[in-house]
Design an enzyme around this catalytic site. Sequence first.
Site, PDB file in Angstrom:
ATOM      1  CE1 TYR A   1       1.238   0.919   4.247  1.00 20.36           C
ATOM      2  CE2 TYR A   1       0.832  -1.438   4.264  1.00 20.36           C
ATOM      3  CZ  TYR A   1       1.400  -0.321   4.824  1.00 20.36           C
ATOM      4  OH  TYR A   1       2.171  -0.439   5.955  1.00 20.36           O
ATOM      5  N   GLY A   2       2.159   1.177   0.065  1.00 14.35           N
ATOM      6  CA  GLY A   2       2.997   2.367   0.232  1.00 14.35           C
ATOM      7  C   GLY A   2       4.022   2.556  -0.858  1.00 14.35           C
ATOM      8  CB  THR A   3       7.594   3.595  -0.630  1.00 12.86           C
ATOM      9  OG1 THR A   3       8.158   2.503   0.110  1.00 12.86           O
ATOM     10  CG2 THR A   3       7.269   4.756   0.300  1.00 12.86           C
ATOM     11  CG  LEU A   4       7.759  -1.710  -1.095  1.00 14.57           C
ATOM     12  CD1 LEU A   4       7.551  -2.898  -0.172  1.00 14.57           C
ATOM     13  CD2 LEU A   4       9.120  -1.774  -1.757  1.00 14.57           C
TER      14      LEU A   4
ATOM     15  CD  GLU B   1       7.809  -2.451   4.336  1.00 19.80           C
ATOM     16  OE1 GLU B   1       7.928  -1.531   5.160  1.00 19.80           O
ATOM     17  OE2 GLU B   1       7.347  -2.269   3.196  1.00 19.80           O
TER      18      GLU B   1
END
Length: 154
Positions: free
Chosen positions: A7-10, A82
């Site tokens: 859901y983020g920077t990946l 992470e």
Amino acid sequence: MTRVFIYGTLKKGQPNYNVMVDTTKGRTKFLGRARTVEKYPLVIAGKYNIPFLLKVPGQGQRIQGEIYSVDDPMLKFLDWFEKCPQMYQRTPVLLKVEEWVGEGEEAPQVGSTTEALMYSTTTYKPEWLQYPTFDCYDAYGDHGLLYVKREARD
């Protein structure tokens, strides 16, 4: 292979997507897009403007993200990336499928639910619960909180 909810920077188009397609880290396959069934606070916090999904079910918004199938080496890399379990914990999450491109007999229908693993945190500053929440993270969004990549941190 293990399903992981990103859901983020990946995500595609985000600053760290390159590691998701780096075959030296392991194998990944994009399966589709989904949204959490339950609400969570997704905030941007810390001096590096990191997206944090706080493990506080029922608060915040239903989070939109991507589902990937990853092999064991990639899952191990993602745990390292992470900082799991120190900063993030990897836990199952129920998702409502919005788009599915993955093939196979386990392919869920759009609108149905499926489960994947998600990185969320129980370690955060109490004031983060008062921060604005997002339903879809974008490092380049109009929030003005530009993400600082690891190689640029002091």
